[in-house]
Design a protein around this motif. Structure first.
Motif, PDB file in Angstrom:
ATOM      1  N   GLN A   2     -36.425 -40.161 -95.990  1.00 58.55           N
ATOM      2  CA  GLN A   2     -37.337 -39.586 -95.087  1.00 58.55           C
ATOM      3  C   GLN A   2     -37.179 -38.440 -95.679  1.00 58.55           C
ATOM      4  N   PRO A   3     -38.716 -38.242 -95.237  1.00 59.66           N
ATOM      5  CA  PRO A   3     -39.112 -36.861 -96.035  1.00 59.66           C
ATOM      6  C   PRO A   3     -38.791 -35.615 -95.697  1.00 59.66           C
ATOM      7  N   ARG A   4     -38.095 -34.335 -96.394  1.00 60.30           N
ATOM      8  CA  ARG A   4     -37.966 -33.644 -96.429  1.00 60.30           C
ATOM      9  C   ARG A   4     -38.032 -32.464 -94.696  1.00 60.30           C
ATOM     10  N   ASP A   5     -36.903 -31.746 -94.325  1.00 56.17           N
ATOM     11  CA  ASP A   5     -36.707 -31.315 -92.782  1.00 56.17           C
ATOM     12  C   ASP A   5     -38.510 -30.777 -92.024  1.00 56.17           C
ATOM     13  N   LEU A   6     -39.470 -30.961 -91.652  1.00 53.39           N
ATOM     14  CA  LEU A   6     -40.361 -30.789 -91.539  1.00 53.39           C
ATOM     15  C   LEU A   6     -40.787 -30.664 -90.115  1.00 53.39           C
ATOM     16  N   SER A   7     -39.533 -30.416 -89.221  1.00 49.02           N
ATOM     17  CA  SER A   7     -39.792 -29.912 -87.786  1.00 49.02           C
ATOM     18  C   SER A   7     -40.692 -28.807 -87.864  1.00 49.02           C
ATOM     19  N   ASP A   8     -40.418 -27.599 -88.745  1.00 54.53           N
ATOM     20  CA  ASP A   8     -40.802 -25.962 -88.465  1.00 54.53           C
ATOM     21  C   ASP A   8     -42.656 -26.104 -88.493  1.00 54.53           C
TER      22      ASP A   8
END
Length: 374
Positions: A2-8
């Motif tokens: 998965q890509p890095r956490d982009l939730s923000d």
């Protein structure tokens, strides 16, 4: 994987185009006018259009000489050294270069709210954090030193927007100077002048160079674009003007050939097309004055090529206005669910927009319309 956490991260919400809206509604594109994205109603600089055609056969080569020539032309226009001009793929590309040059992981940037979403997006892309200072509707979205400095907390970059999008307010140079003076030695004040040609205020470039009675500063940078007054939005051409002391950082943070051959050649032609620019500015002045006088709602004073209008229910008004053939910007994405933004169009476009919006306000939202001190 998965890509890095982009939730923000948030996606940028661009204004919707005529073809997109027409397909969605099953209508002919000729039925619509688009006044949602602050584009130039007169199209590109005619000189730039000629330059694009003439440069088409040279796009097999990298734009090294064109890049150098355009940097020199911009530097001559602003009376700065060419090394201070950071060409980019649009104004947002210049924002990215400043983020790369300035931000360490977890550094903060301070941005206006409401404001251009890409300031914060770029910071997060470069592992920074975002803080906001609130601009008040009742104060006509004024970016006063008190407003900015009361929110400041050693942020690495402080963004000002003059004229401000979406309200059209501006920042006096004395106020920019005070903000720069009262922020820390490691803070950069970035003045976004994407709509600067339309405004009756001096550019903050004067603060970099120590002109007009100001002392030269090494903590201010200025953003400019060819998208608005020059009509080259589709080419994605912008630039930053930075302090001379750290201008050489550009070579370490920019992408190879940051602007394309076509964009550079178009920019070289457009920058001298004073007739097109003056026609564009006059259209904007006339259009925003007409909308302030004739729209049946509160319209904030603006020095951009757009106006912000209080309509009560922005989504309902924007949707119904679109149904009637006029595409405007619902400002809910800016955190202003009671407002729409209307680009300054030609005389015919402005007349149609005013007539349509007034009719929609009468039919859709007469009980919730905000007037006077919205």
């Amino acid at each position: 994987m998965q890509p890095r956490d982009l939730s923000d991260h948030v996606a940028y919400e661009a204004g919707r185009g005529i073809e997109e809206v027409a397909r969605e509604l099953g209508r002919d594109p000729s039925e619509f006018i688009k006044l949602a994205s602050n584009e130039n109603p007169h199209g590109p600089s005619p000189a730039a259009a000629v330059a694009i055609r003439e440069a088409a056969s040279s796009v097999s080569s990298y734009p090294k000489s064109a890049h150098t020539d355009l940097s020199a032309a911009i530097a001559d226009r602003w009376d700065v050294d060419p090394s201070q001009v950071w060409l980019a793929n649009g104004g947002d590309g210049a924002i990215d270069y400043l983020s790369r040059a300035m931000l360490e992981p977890d550094d903060d940037v301070l941005v206006p709210s409401p404001g251009f979403a890409y300031y914060g997006m770029s910071a997060r892309f470069h592992h920074g954090d975002v803080r906001e200072y609130e601009l008040e509707r009742a104060e006509d979205f004024a970016q006063t030193p008190e407003t900015v400095l009361s929110a400041y907390d050693d942020d690495r970059i402080v963004y000002l927007t003059s004229p401000h999008n979406p309200s059209g307010s501006t920042v006096d140079l004395a106020d920019v100077e005070r903000i720069a003076e009262e922020t820390g030695d490691d803070s950069l004040v970035v003045v976004d002048e994407a709509y600067g040609e339309f405004a009756d205020v001096d550019s903050a470039v004067a603060l970099l160079e120590g002109r007009d009675g100001f002392e030269a500063r090494d903590d201010v940078a200025v953003l400019r674009t060819f998208s608005k007054a020059y009509g080259l939005a589709g080419l994605r051409l912008g630039y930053a003007i930075v302090p001379e002391e750290w201008a050489d950082a550009y070579a370490r943070v920019n992408t190879p050939f940051a602007a394309s051959e076509l964009a550079c050649r178009a920019g070289l032609a457009a920058i001298d097309d004073d007739e097109h620019v003056e026609r564009t500015l006059e259209t904007a002045r006339t259009s925003r004055e007409y909308m302030r006088e004739h729209l049946d709602a509160h319209v904030w004073p603006s020095e951009g090529n757009f106006v912000l209008v209080a309509v009560g229910d922005a989504t309902a008004v924007a949707e119904e206005t679109r149904e009637r053939g006029v595409i405007v910007r619902d400002c809910s994405s800016f955190g202003l669910p009671g407002c729409i933004r209307v680009t300054c169009g030609t005389e015919a476009e402005t007349d149609r927009a005013v007539e349509t919006i007034n009719a929609v306000l009468e039919d859709v939202a007469p009980e919730s319309r905000e007037v006077s001190e919205a």
